[in-house]
Write a protein that holds these residues in place. Structure first.
Motif, PDB file in Angstrom:
ATOM      1  N   GLU A  89       1.048  -2.288  74.968  1.00 12.20           N
ATOM      2  CA  GLU A  89       2.305  -1.551  74.882  1.00 12.20           C
ATOM      3  C   GLU A  89       2.668  -1.249  73.433  1.00 12.20           C
ATOM      4  O   GLU A  89       3.195  -0.185  73.118  1.00 12.20           O
ATOM      5  N   ASP A  90       2.351  -2.204  72.560  1.00 10.96           N
ATOM      6  CA  ASP A  90       2.702  -2.053  71.155  1.00 10.96           C
ATOM      7  C   ASP A  90       1.973  -0.857  70.541  1.00 10.96           C
ATOM      8  O   ASP A  90       2.479  -0.218  69.630  1.00 10.96           O
ATOM      9  N   PHE A  93       4.259   1.896  70.986  1.00  9.10           N
ATOM     10  CA  PHE A  93       5.546   1.727  70.301  1.00  9.10           C
ATOM     11  C   PHE A  93       5.388   1.890  68.792  1.00  9.10           C
ATOM     12  O   PHE A  93       6.209   2.516  68.123  1.00  9.10           O
ATOM     13  N   ARG A  94       4.323   1.315  68.262  1.00  8.52           N
ATOM     14  CA  ARG A  94       4.026   1.443  66.821  1.00  8.52           C
ATOM     15  C   ARG A  94       2.591   1.919  66.683  1.00  8.52           C
ATOM     16  O   ARG A  94       1.696   1.139  66.358  1.00  8.52           O
ATOM     17  N   PRO A  98       1.414   0.363  59.357  1.00  9.89           N
ATOM     18  CA  PRO A  98       1.252  -1.053  59.646  1.00  9.89           C
ATOM     19  C   PRO A  98       1.849  -1.477  60.991  1.00  9.89           C
ATOM     20  O   PRO A  98       2.947  -1.087  61.318  1.00  9.89           O
ATOM     21  N   ASN A  99       1.102  -2.238  61.744  1.00  5.01           N
ATOM     22  CA  ASN A  99       1.618  -2.816  62.982  1.00  5.01           C
ATOM     23  C   ASN A  99       0.978  -4.195  63.204  1.00  5.01           C
ATOM     24  O   ASN A  99       0.317  -4.714  62.312  1.00  5.01           O
ATOM     25  N   TYR A 100       1.193  -4.713  64.407  1.00  6.03           N
ATOM     26  CA  TYR A 100       0.711  -6.071  64.689  1.00  6.03           C
ATOM     27  C   TYR A 100      -0.785  -6.205  64.433  1.00  6.03           C
ATOM     28  O   TYR A 100      -1.242  -7.145  63.796  1.00  6.03           O
ATOM     29  N   LEU A 101      -1.546  -5.240  64.933  1.00  7.70           N
ATOM     30  CA  LEU A 101      -3.001  -5.367  64.818  1.00  7.70           C
ATOM     31  C   LEU A 101      -3.480  -5.185  63.381  1.00  7.70           C
ATOM     32  O   LEU A 101      -4.408  -5.851  62.929  1.00  7.70           O
TER      33      LEU A 101
ATOM     34  N   PHE B  67       4.351 -15.220  70.434  1.00 11.12           N
ATOM     35  CA  PHE B  67       5.307 -14.300  71.045  1.00 11.12           C
ATOM     36  C   PHE B  67       5.918 -14.902  72.299  1.00 11.12           C
ATOM     37  O   PHE B  67       5.257 -15.642  73.028  1.00 11.12           O
ATOM     38  N   TYR B 103       6.865  -8.153  63.684  1.00 14.58           N
ATOM     39  CA  TYR B 103       6.267  -7.212  64.635  1.00 14.58           C
ATOM     40  C   TYR B 103       6.465  -7.666  66.073  1.00 14.58           C
ATOM     41  O   TYR B 103       5.572  -7.521  66.909  1.00 14.58           O
ATOM     42  N   PHE B 105       7.181  -7.584  69.808  1.00 16.05           N
ATOM     43  CA  PHE B 105       6.936  -6.444  70.696  1.00 16.05           C
ATOM     44  C   PHE B 105       8.254  -5.887  71.233  1.00 16.05           C
ATOM     45  O   PHE B 105       9.212  -6.627  71.454  1.00 16.05           O
ATOM     46  N   SER B 106       8.252  -4.581  71.474  1.00 17.14           N
ATOM     47  CA  SER B 106       9.505  -3.902  71.811  1.00 17.14           C
ATOM     48  C   SER B 106      10.144  -4.458  73.081  1.00 17.14           C
ATOM     49  O   SER B 106      11.360  -4.632  73.137  1.00 17.14           O
ATOM     50  N   TYR B 158       2.037 -16.166  58.313  1.00 17.70           N
ATOM     51  CA  TYR B 158       2.360 -14.803  57.907  1.00 17.70           C
ATOM     52  C   TYR B 158       2.629 -14.745  56.411  1.00 17.70           C
ATOM     53  O   TYR B 158       3.252 -15.647  55.850  1.00 17.70           O
ATOM     54  N   LYS B 169       6.130  -3.269  54.393  1.00 14.61           N
ATOM     55  CA  LYS B 169       5.306  -3.460  55.596  1.00 14.61           C
ATOM     56  C   LYS B 169       3.814  -3.298  55.349  1.00 14.61           C
ATOM     57  O   LYS B 169       3.011  -3.941  56.016  1.00 14.61           O
ATOM     58  N   GLU B 170       3.446  -2.447  54.415  1.00 13.05           N
ATOM     59  CA  GLU B 170       2.015  -2.259  54.149  1.00 13.05           C
ATOM     60  C   GLU B 170       1.381  -3.546  53.629  1.00 13.05           C
ATOM     61  O   GLU B 170       0.167  -3.694  53.670  1.00 13.05           O
ATOM     62  N   ARG B 174      -1.424 -11.358  58.306  1.00 13.50           N
ATOM     63  CA  ARG B 174      -1.325 -12.471  59.248  1.00 13.50           C
ATOM     64  C   ARG B 174      -2.664 -13.189  59.319  1.00 13.50           C
ATOM     65  O   ARG B 174      -3.717 -12.558  59.431  1.00 13.50           O
TER      66      ARG B 174
END
Lengths: 153, 394
Positions: A89-90, A93-94, A98-101, B67, B103, B105-106, B158, B169-170, B174
């Motif tokens: 899903e992420d 959304f992103r 940059p994102n989780y992965l 999470f 990050y 999740f939504s 993190y 953010k860049e 993690r």
């Protein structure tokens, strides 16, 4: 009737060498094991709840409560999603880094170090059949007796 | 509208830190545990202190890989935390600061917003990353421009760079190594080498906390651990709890067999420092990732050139893993070695690393703009969850 077997054939079987894919699979399994919460079954799983016995916290006292307070079960159903679903899903959304992965760090630039699978000291040798590391003949013996190819499914 | 105190919940994957900004935080295990000895009831959060025999504890955790996924478990624990038994609160009168993972999740974000506004009838809510609170804490006490926050927790480590109070953010990195991996690895090697402790996460986690340290020179310590007799200063015995006379295990020097006091012990030698070493070299167990100091450098490399100097001067560490003795020194030494010579390097260990972010929440509540960060119940009812995504930068 017991079938007669050749000792040499048996030995050859034992000396089977794991291929690269199988070794990687094992390594992945070992890493996954590090993520587990428990290694045993729920100790209360075999408890049979009698219907007559009042259960804890719910149903009985409900009428006296003034607020509608939804049960924990409700939220479980309401927000049920697995970790894999959430990662997927992420991606929508992103979508762009940059994102989780993308936040995961890349591999180190330093070479891997190797440690004896038996005693944990630095090792110089690799077990031929399974690829585990060992540091001396004594540890190799222990490894062959206990672990080597013992839990290949 | 302003209240004299707010409620801060640093909702970690292993422990939740909760309490009013006017008080000391309570550290509550964020899990439900089942014991073999008590067949009738599960222990929620800090109720585990009432458990007489904590061997073979079965964990039910609301978090998975950092999470929040098991909502029924989390709801039960939150109900416990907000009840008279732990730290009672009425959210219609008290603003709430709650932390979330980077990050997040939504759909988890939506669920938290919904639960707190609808179920707990919150008046004003601030959802924020724990690293934001830690950065705020550091910035308010050091008056600096840029910060690198290293949060080494249960599921992850993190590394988050901040430039002028805003996360860059860049540069976020993690490492998939946290306290859980360390405990599980210790359990694994002890079970193979000595005694099957695979079912004893709780006890081995304590053993890890009590006996492990971060080596400053790994190979030299390995050589010390190889020695026999009294020249080996590393080898110790860990006395396991028996839950009749000993409730928590402890580390002791090796005694001769004839002095043995009939206690069950685990002999810890290279395990004592090769376990925390995974934070510095995840590849030691085959996780193909950088260690903390290398990742800090990688993170800073991803930031604008003009901020690098300030970032290197302000590295702050917090989270349970940073409690290992020698952790800060090792991070400092390695980052110092990686960084260019003309830069200064400063590494600070947050005071009380476990509650460092929580304390940041306390400072943030005193910020004159605090209420502009929050979302109120009226706003939620008016504009719904979409506003939460705009307002909270998770």
């Amino acid at each position: 009737m017991t079938s007669r077997e050749s000792g040499r054939v048996k030995d050859a079987e034992k000396r089977r060498v794991l291929d690269d894919a199988a070794r990687k699979r094992r390594a992945r399994k070992a890493i996954e094991a590090l993520e587990q919460d428990n290694f045993h079954e729920d100790p209360h799983a075999d408890l049979v709840m009698s219907k007559k016995v009042p259960k804890f916290a719910d149903s009985n006292e409900k009428p006296t409560r003034k607020k509608k307070a939804k049960s924990a079960e409700y939220y479980k159903m309401r927000f049920r999603k697995t970790f894999a679903q959430l990662v997927e899903e992420d991606a929508s959304f992103r979508p762009d880094p940059p994102n989780y992965l993308s936040a995961q760090v890349p591999p180190s630039k330093f070479p891997d170090r190797h440690f004896c699978a038996v005693c944990g000291f630095p090792s110089n040798y690799t077990c031929i059949p399974c690829g585990a590391r060992y540091c001396c003949v004594r540890c190799l013996g222990t490894h062959l007796d206990t672990r080597c190819l013992k839990w290949t499914a | 509208m302003s209240e004299s105190s707010c409620y801060i919940l640093d909702n970690g994957a292993y422990t939740a830190k909760a309490g009013f900004s006017t008080m000391e935080p309570k550290v509550v295990p964020n899990c439900i545990m089942k014991a073999k000895s008590e067949r009738r009831r599960p222990f929620v959060g800090s109720q585990i202190e009432e458990c007489r025999d904590a061997s073979g504890l079965f964990y039910i955790l609301p978090f998975q890989k950092g999470f929040l996924v098991n909502w029924d478990t989390q709801k039960t624990i939150w109900d416990f935390i907000f009840s008279k038994e732990c730290c009672p609160v009425n959210f219609s009168e008290t603003p709430l600061i709650i932390t979330e993972p980077i990050y997040n999740f939504s759909s988890i974000q939506e669920a938290i917003t919904e639960i707190f506004f609808e179920e707990y009838e919150c008046q004003s809510l601030l959802r924020i990353n724990a690293t934001d609170l830690a950065e705020y804490h550091y910035r308010k006490t050091h008056n600096n421009e840029c910060t690198v926050v290293v949060d080494s927790g249960y599921s992850y480590t993190y590394i988050v760079p901040y430039i002028k109070g805003k996360k860059y953010k860049e540069g976020i990195r993690r490492i998939d190594v946290g306290g859980k991996v360390l405990t599980n690895h210790l359990k694994e090697i002890l079970s193979y080498r000595q005694l099957n402790v695979m079912e004893e996460s709780y006890v081995i986690n304590q053993a890890k906390e009590d006996s492990c340290f971060v080596s400053q020179d790994f190979m030299a310590d390995m050589e010390i651990a190889r020695r026999k007799g009294s020249s080996n200063t590393i080898v110790k015995d860990y006395v396991l709890p028996d839950y009749t006379t000993i409730r928590r295990g402890y580390l002791r020097d090796i005694v001769k067999p004839d002095e043995d006091l009939e206690q069950q012990t685990l002999r810890l030698n290279n395990e004592r420092f090769s376990i925390p070493e995974l934070l510095f070299r995840p590849s030691d167990v085959g996780i193909p990732q950088m260690g903390i100091p290398e990742a800090i450098m990688h993170s800073i490399e991803g930031c604008p050139e003009e901020n690098k100097e300030s970032l290197l001067e302000n590295i702050v560490l917090y989270g349970g893993n940073t409690l290992f003795p020698g952790f800060r020194d090792r991070v400092f030494n390695e980052v110092r070695a990686f960084a260019l010579d003309h830069f200064e390097v400063n590494v600070t260990l947050g005071e009380n690393p476990v509650t460092y972010a929580w304390e940041g929440g306390k400072l943030m509540f005193r910020d004159p703009d605090f209420y502009s960060f929050c979302m109120t119940r009226e706003e939620y009812e008016e504009e719904g969850k979409a506003l939460a995504f705009e307002r909270f930068d998770i």
